[in-house]
Each structure stands twice: as structure tokens, then as C-alpha cells.
Scaffold this motif. Structure first.
Motif, PDB file in Angstrom:
ATOM      1  N   LYS A  24       0.845  -1.206   0.000  1.00 49.61           N
ATOM      2  CA  LYS A  24       0.000   0.000   0.000  1.00 49.61           C
ATOM      3  C   LYS A  24       0.880   1.255   0.000  1.00 49.61           C
ATOM      4  N   ALA A  25       2.018   1.182   0.695  1.00 42.87           N
ATOM      5  CA  ALA A  25       2.937   2.329   0.716  1.00 42.87           C
ATOM      6  C   ALA A  25       3.401   2.642  -0.701  1.00 42.87           C
ATOM      7  N   ASP A  67       0.478   4.071  -2.640  1.00 43.54           N
ATOM      8  CA  ASP A  67       0.176   5.450  -2.233  1.00 43.54           C
ATOM      9  C   ASP A  67       1.185   6.433  -2.819  1.00 43.54           C
ATOM     10  N   GLN A 122       2.159  -5.469  11.342  1.00 47.07           N
ATOM     11  CA  GLN A 122       3.292  -4.533  11.266  1.00 47.07           C
ATOM     12  C   GLN A 122       4.470  -5.044  12.093  1.00 47.07           C
ATOM     13  N   PHE A 156       8.855   2.685   5.499  1.00 45.41           N
ATOM     14  CA  PHE A 156       8.532   3.496   6.680  1.00 45.41           C
ATOM     15  C   PHE A 156       9.811   3.848   7.429  1.00 45.41           C
ATOM     16  N   PHE A 191       8.509  13.627   4.510  1.00 38.10           N
ATOM     17  CA  PHE A 191       7.138  14.097   4.719  1.00 38.10           C
ATOM     18  C   PHE A 191       7.014  15.012   5.945  1.00 38.10           C
ATOM     19  N   ARG A 207       8.188  14.632   9.017  1.00 38.30           N
ATOM     20  CA  ARG A 207       8.108  14.032  10.358  1.00 38.30           C
ATOM     21  C   ARG A 207       9.528  13.865  10.909  1.00 38.30           C
ATOM     22  N   LYS A 226       2.013   6.139  13.183  1.00 42.26           N
ATOM     23  CA  LYS A 226       1.816   6.864  11.933  1.00 42.26           C
ATOM     24  C   LYS A 226       2.721   8.081  11.788  1.00 42.26           C
ATOM     25  N   LEU A 227       3.436   8.432  12.861  1.00 45.05           N
ATOM     26  CA  LEU A 227       4.486   9.445  12.703  1.00 45.05           C
ATOM     27  C   LEU A 227       5.548   8.931  11.734  1.00 45.05           C
ATOM     28  N   THR A 253       2.457   6.672   4.972  1.00 48.18           N
ATOM     29  CA  THR A 253       1.541   6.169   3.951  1.00 48.18           C
ATOM     30  C   THR A 253       0.872   4.880   4.464  1.00 48.18           C
ATOM     31  N   ALA A 254       0.161   4.216   3.557  1.00 46.11           N
ATOM     32  CA  ALA A 254      -0.377   2.869   3.801  1.00 46.11           C
ATOM     33  C   ALA A 254      -1.484   2.818   4.842  1.00 46.11           C
ATOM     34  N   SER A 255      -2.240   3.888   4.938  1.00 47.00           N
ATOM     35  CA  SER A 255      -3.452   3.834   5.743  1.00 47.00           C
ATOM     36  C   SER A 255      -4.548   3.293   4.828  1.00 47.00           C
ATOM     37  N   GLU A 263      -8.695   0.807   8.596  1.00 51.87           N
ATOM     38  CA  GLU A 263      -8.046   1.476   9.713  1.00 51.87           C
ATOM     39  C   GLU A 263      -8.807   2.752  10.076  1.00 51.87           C
TER      40      GLU A 263
END
Lengths: 171, 263
Positions: free
Chosen positions: A93-94, A97, B25, B39, B47, B49, B100-101, B105-107, B111
Motif C-alpha cells: 500500500k505504501a 500510495d 506490522q 517506513f 514528509f 516528520r 503513523k508518525l 503512507t499505507a493507511s 483502519e
């Protein structure tokens, strides 16, 4: 007091959720600026255009002797138990996205070269640049985004983005 | 149908959906959250963060994800009417926010629905149970369920691909959410693909009618919803949706029971 406050909070979130389903650009910009956690939903699943292509990243390194072959950045595939246990879904999904964000940016940008400055492009670049060197002599790296349609022998691939070269370690 | 039962089911199902995500995860933590994964600290920094890039945050993150999973399990077992349940849900939501910090992405929709359900439950149940606020939470969850289906249905009804009946075949033919076996069957039987595509549009557009429908029709639509999500889980791998969305259905039934002239 508590009942009133609860009603106000839930009503406000619901109204904001409804607004989030509309194409109001000013609202979208506001949400993009402030809703970093994507708390407000957007519910148009697989519409208007259902995602029918798989996305892949490939990269190659330049060495003094020339280019290496293209290598795919591994994103885990789905397994037979994915209806219950699907840990690879986050990485897939990453990628999706970042790719979708890149496509949206490309459509909105007046100057194609500015694509390199978009967050999604930089995110993809950071991901690719973090992969190990293909050879100890690798100097620069180039990546491409591919879209795959179909399964098995009927699968077709198309390059959507081909990057310029980046010094390895540069990001 | 009571408020307590509707909220109980929605609350536990949302926590199951979130917990499943936390456990998944954790299973890919090294690869996905490491410096070579999607991530990574570097991508989080792209982004904006930057805080998520610190070494302390990186080493604590695994425990945050594990903590989210444990809180999710504790909350799902204890339920919303206990003292532990809502507090565990709050902890799970905080762990998700921290995760999510780094996971910018990937929400996904599951969720989001789980978060909205737990948010409403926490607002309603913390610091203690209250019949009026619990009812408000049930209405909110039902409204989100109706909004989600209506939006998805309208967006699909406006899409040429969906109206032409091609979408399910296209999705099943995709690598990311497809199913090669079903894609072959649908390619060989175009009529079946068109019927499935249009039935999805029809179901989603008709979902709000539950609120004014007779009980039998409402029940039929809710059963169709459960079947739809089981189908999506099996064919598309949308496992968390199976809990997050059908989990809201008793809230929808409660509201229908309250507003429908036929109940």
C-alpha cells in the motif's frame, strides 16, 4: 454538559467527514495541511477508476564498467492466507500510495521537471537510495516505476517514470 | 437491539481490526520500518516528520507497535462496558498515532473506520459509562457506515468503468488486489463480471435505505454487506475490512430500528 459536548464533537467530526467526500478544493487543501494522521475518511473505494495495475520499482547502478542489470525493489507478495493474515499489505500500500501521489502531482504540475521536488517522488527516491549497492563499484543509481497489468503469461509491463541518475548516497 | 450490544460489537470488531494491523506490522517491522523500508526515518523526514527520525523514537517504535497490539487485545477481550476496555482503546489509538508518525503512507479504509469507531466509543465512554453519550456514539458509527457505503456507491455509479460492468474483472486481474483464478473465471464469463460489478454498485447505493426499510429488507442488506466483505477478504486480501465494516452493522440496525417507520 457531558452529553452536549459529546454531541458537538461527534457532529463536528461527522460534518467534516461529509465535507471530505466532496471535491471542494479549499477543504481538501485545509485537510491536507492539518490532518496529518488521515483521521477524516475518504470513502470512494476503488472509484472512479479501480486500480487494475500492479506497481513495481526497479533500479540499476552505474559502475565504471557500465550499467548493472535492473533489479526489482522487493515488496512482499500476498500469500494464500491473505484473507486473514496479510502483513505485506502495508508495504504494498505504501508503494501504491507513493505512486498514486506521484501520478496526481504529475497531472497537477505545469513543469514536468518539478516532479522531482514532490514529496512522493522524494519518498520513492529515499526508498530506492536506501537499498544496498549492486556492486562495490557502484557510483550512481537510476530507478524506474513500472505498471503491470494482468497475471501470468498475459502480464504486460509498462515504464511510467524513469528517473535521472543520482549519486549513491545522494537523496 | 440495544445500544450496549451495538456499541459492544462495533468496539470489539474495531479493536480486532486495529490489533490485526499492529500484529502484521510487528511481523514485518525489521524490513518495513528499518532504514531500507518504506517506513524508514528518511522517508518520514521527507514528509516533514523529522521527530520520527530520532534514534530514541526508532528504538521505541517496536514497543509502541507491540503496545498497540497488547492494548487492542486487552480492549477487545474486556469490552466497552468495563473500566479497562475504553482505556485500552485509548492506548491503542495513541500507539497508532505514534506509529503513523513514521508510517506516513499505507493507511486504509478499515483502519480509518476502526479509528472513527474507537474515537466515538472513547468520547462516549471515558471517564465512565453514560447512556446518552453511548447512544450518540452508536448514531455516529452508523452514520459513518452509511456515509462510507453511500459515497462509495455514488462514486462508482458515476464511473464509466463501473457502470460498464468492467471494474470487478479489472480489479481481479490486478496484482495488488486481484485473484488470478477468479480473474480467469470472469474473463471466460463476461456476464458474471458485469453482474458482480453492478451488484456492488447497487448494494452500496442501496445501503442508506436500511434506515427506512422494513426489518426483513434491512437484514437482507446487512447480510449482503457481510457476504461482500467476506468476498473482499478472500479474493482481495482486505482482511481488516472484514472486522471494521461489518462490525458497525449492529449500530446501523439500531438506528434503523429507531428511525424506520416499519420496525
Amino acid at each position: 454538559m457531558r452529553e452536549g459536548l459529546t454531541a458537538v464533537i461527534l457532529a463536528a467530526v461527522f460534518i467534516a467527514s461529509v465535507l471530505n467526500q466532496t471535491p471542494l478544493q479549499r477543504w481538501r487543501d485545509l485537510v491536507a495541511r492539518h490532518d496529518r494522521w488521515t483521521f477524516l475518511p475518504f470513502w470512494a473505494f476503488f472509484a472512479p477508476n479501480p486500480g487494475y495495475a500492479g506497481t513495481h520499482i526497479v533500479f540499476r547502478d552505474r559502475t565504471p564498467a557500465g550499467w548493472t542489470s535492473w533489479t526489482e525493489l522487493e515488496v512482499p507478495d500476498t500469500g494464500g492466507w491473505r484473507w486473514l493474515w496479510n502483513p505485506g499489505r502495508f508495504e504494498r500500500k505504501a508503494l501504491q500510495d507513493l505512486f498514486n501521489g506521484l501520478v496526481r502531482s504529475a497531472q497537477a504540475l505545469r513543469h514536468p521537471a518539478a516532479l522531482e521536488l514532490t514529496l512522493c517522488y522524494l519518498g520513492l527516491l529515499a526508498w530506492v537510495q536506501a537499498q544496498p549497492r549492486r556492486t562495490p563499484e557502484s557510483i550512481t543509481r537510476q530507478f524506474a516505476l513500472l505498471q503491470a497489468v494482468g497475471h501470468g503469461q498475459e502480464r504486460s509491463l509498462q515504464a511510467v517514470v524513469v528517473s535521472r541518475e543520482y549519486a549513491i548516497g545522494e537523496c | 437491539m440495544s445500544v450496549e450490544l451495538a456499541l459492544d460489537v462495533a468496539f470489539r470488531a474495531a479493536l480486532v481490526a486495529l490489533t490485526l494491523g499492529f500484529l502484521e506490522q510487528l511481523a514485518v517491522f525489521e524490513r518495513a520500518f528499518g532504514f531500507r523500508g518504506p517506513f524508514s526515518p528518511a522517508i518520514a523526514a521527507v514528509f516533514g516528520r523529522a521527530g520520527a527520525r530520532s534514534e530514541g523514537f526508532s528504538s521505541a517504535l517496536r514497543y509502541v507497535v507491540a503496545g498497540g497490539a497488547m492494548a487492542g487485545i486487552a480492549g477487545a477481550v474486556a469490552g466497552p462496558s468495563s473500566t479497562v476496555g475504553p482505556l485500552a482503546a485509548l492506548v491503542a489509538l495513541c500507539c497508532l498515532a505514534l506509529t503513523k508518525l513514521r508510517r506516513v503512507t499505507a493507511s486504509d479504509g478499515a483502519e480509518q473506520m476502526a479509528v472513527l469507531t474507537l474515537f466515538a466509543a472513547c468520547v462516549a465512554l471515558v471517564p465512565g459509562p453514560n447512556a446518552v453519550t453511548a447512544t450518540l456514539a452508536v448514531w455516529f458509527i452508523a452514520a459513518q457506515a452509511v456515509l462510507s457505503n453511500a459515497t462509495a456507491g455514488i462514486a462508482k455509479a458515476l464511473s464509466e468503468t463501473w457502470r460498464a460492468g468492467e471494474a470487478v474483472l479489472l480489479v481481479m486481474g490486478s496484482e495488488s488486489h486481484g485473484h488470478p483464478g477468479l480473474a480467469r473465471v470472469l474473463a471466460a464469463n463476461p456476464g458474471l463480471g458485469r453482474a458482480l460489478t453492478r451488484s456492488v454498485v447497487l448494494f452500496e447505493c442501496a445501503f442508506p435505505l436500511i434506515l427506512i426499510a422494513p426489518p426483513q429488507l434491512a437484514l437482507l442488506l446487512l447480510l449482503a454487506g457481510v457476504t461482500f466483505h467476506v468476498g473482499c477478504a478472500i479474493t482481495m486480501g482486505l482482511n481488516a475490512f472484514l472486522f471494521a465494516f461489518p462490525g458497525t452493522y449492529l449500530c446501523v440496525a439500531y438506528v434503523a430500528q429507531t428511525v424506520s417507520p416499519f420496525w
